[in-house]
Design a protein around this motif. Structure first.
Motif, PDB file in Angstrom:
ATOM      1  N   GLN A  99       0.834  -1.208   0.000  1.00  0.00           N
ATOM      2  CA  GLN A  99       0.000   0.000   0.000  1.00  0.00           C
ATOM      3  C   GLN A  99       0.869   1.259   0.000  1.00  0.00           C
ATOM      4  OE1 GLN A  99      -3.370   0.095  -0.290  1.00  0.00           O
ATOM      5  NE2 GLN A  99      -3.388  -2.125  -0.446  1.00  0.00           N
ATOM      6  N   ALA A 100       1.921   1.252   0.814  1.00  0.00           N
ATOM      7  CA  ALA A 100       2.776   2.436   0.958  1.00  0.00           C
ATOM      8  C   ALA A 100       3.613   2.726  -0.287  1.00  0.00           C
ATOM      9  CB  ALA A 100       3.690   2.271   2.168  1.00  0.00           C
ATOM     10  N   THR A 101       3.874   1.708  -1.092  1.00  0.00           N
ATOM     11  CA  THR A 101       4.747   1.895  -2.262  1.00  0.00           C
ATOM     12  C   THR A 101       4.006   1.679  -3.588  1.00  0.00           C
ATOM     13  OG1 THR A 101       5.461  -0.417  -2.213  1.00  0.00           O
ATOM     14  CG2 THR A 101       6.784   1.162  -0.937  1.00  0.00           C
ATOM     15  N   ALA A 102       2.688   1.708  -3.555  1.00  0.00           N
ATOM     16  CA  ALA A 102       1.877   1.404  -4.746  1.00  0.00           C
ATOM     17  C   ALA A 102       2.192   2.301  -5.937  1.00  0.00           C
ATOM     18  CB  ALA A 102       0.396   1.492  -4.399  1.00  0.00           C
ATOM     19  N   ASP A 103       2.685   3.511  -5.682  1.00  0.00           N
ATOM     20  CA  ASP A 103       3.003   4.423  -6.783  1.00  0.00           C
ATOM     21  C   ASP A 103       4.309   4.070  -7.489  1.00  0.00           C
ATOM     22  OD1 ASP A 103       4.426   5.135  -4.448  1.00  0.00           O
ATOM     23  OD2 ASP A 103       4.680   7.196  -5.142  1.00  0.00           O
ATOM     24  N   ARG A 104       5.129   3.209  -6.899  1.00  0.00           N
ATOM     25  CA  ARG A 104       6.413   2.874  -7.505  1.00  0.00           C
ATOM     26  C   ARG A 104       6.724   1.388  -7.588  1.00  0.00           C
ATOM     27  NH1 ARG A 104       6.466   5.368  -2.951  1.00  0.00           N
ATOM     28  NH2 ARG A 104       7.684   4.616  -1.207  1.00  0.00           N
ATOM     29  N   ALA A 105       5.836   0.529  -7.082  1.00  0.00           N
ATOM     30  CA  ALA A 105       6.103  -0.913  -7.133  1.00  0.00           C
ATOM     31  C   ALA A 105       4.808  -1.706  -7.267  1.00  0.00           C
ATOM     32  CB  ALA A 105       6.848  -1.354  -5.871  1.00  0.00           C
ATOM     33  N   GLN A 106       4.906  -2.812  -7.981  1.00  0.00           N
ATOM     34  CA  GLN A 106       3.806  -3.772  -8.101  1.00  0.00           C
ATOM     35  C   GLN A 106       4.171  -4.990  -7.268  1.00  0.00           C
ATOM     36  OE1 GLN A 106       0.635  -3.965  -9.765  1.00  0.00           O
ATOM     37  NE2 GLN A 106       0.629  -5.730  -8.397  1.00  0.00           N
ATOM     38  N   PHE A 107       3.387  -5.297  -6.261  1.00  0.00           N
ATOM     39  CA  PHE A 107       3.604  -6.500  -5.463  1.00  0.00           C
ATOM     40  C   PHE A 107       2.823  -7.639  -6.108  1.00  0.00           C
ATOM     41  CE2 PHE A 107       5.428  -3.630  -2.644  1.00  0.00           C
ATOM     42  CZ  PHE A 107       5.912  -4.247  -1.498  1.00  0.00           C
TER      43      PHE A 107
END
Length: 190
Positions: A99-107
């Motif tokens: 959630q915290a890195t959704a703008d730069r990473a796809q989990f």
């Protein structure tokens, strides 16, 4: 007349139980083709990174995944199983990091060794995991990583940079802070 179990039957049952649990142990073990992770972190220097394999497959609950569709973005793969206690423990931390890195990473989860989707779907509901997971019961997608930082422990987390190269790996349970830090560094080109 009471039925007595033969001592070797108990031994076989004990060995079978230990093999099933070995893939998710807290200490190193080579049983079952997997090792228990110790949380060790490997970061690959930018100049030494190799191309990550293309990960494809059926998603839990339907649909399909193809890592090629996420070119240019950091991808975080988390290898997990519904049967794995450390996977249960780290799931909320991974969801928070996603959630915290959704703008730069796809989990993306890679669900392994679950024989059907039902236990895996129950796991994602129970722990509030919203990022997609590839259903990989026989480990075909995991084998694609070969010897290049293989995700040999359950759980394992692999970070792929925006250029599609393996940048980091955590063997065993990880934390939100560790994954967020890795994503921030890799997204920044480090």
């Amino acid at each position: 007349m009471a039925h007595r179990r033969h001592p070797s039957a108990r031994l076989v049952a004990a060995l079978a139980a230990s093999v099933l649990l070995a893939g998710c142990a807290s200490g190193p073990s080579a049983e079952g083709g997997f090792v228990g992770g110790d949380g060790s972190l490997t970061v690959v220097p930018v100049a030494e990174r190799e191309a990550a394999p293309q990960v494809t497959g059926e998603l839990l609950g339907g649909g399909s995944f193809d890592s090629a569709e996420h070119a240019g973005k950091v991808i975080v793969y988390n290898v997990w199983g519904s049967w794995c206690a450390p996977c249960r423990k780290e799931a909320p931390a991974l969801e928070a990091a996603a959630q915290a890195t959704a703008d730069r990473a796809q989990f993306v989860g890679i669900n392994t060794r679950d024989l059907s989707q039902e236990p895996a779907l129950a796991f994602t509901r129970a722990f509030g995991v919203t990022f997609p997971s590839v259903f990989d019961p026989d480990g075909r997608e995991l084998l694609k990583f070969g010897t290049q930082l293989p995700p040999s422990a359950i759980p394992s987390t692999i970070v792929v940079d925006a250029e599609g190269r393996v940048a980091a790996r955590v063997l065993g349970e990880t934390t939100e802070a560790t994954i967020r830090g890795l994503v921030d560094d890799v997204a920044a080109g480090k």
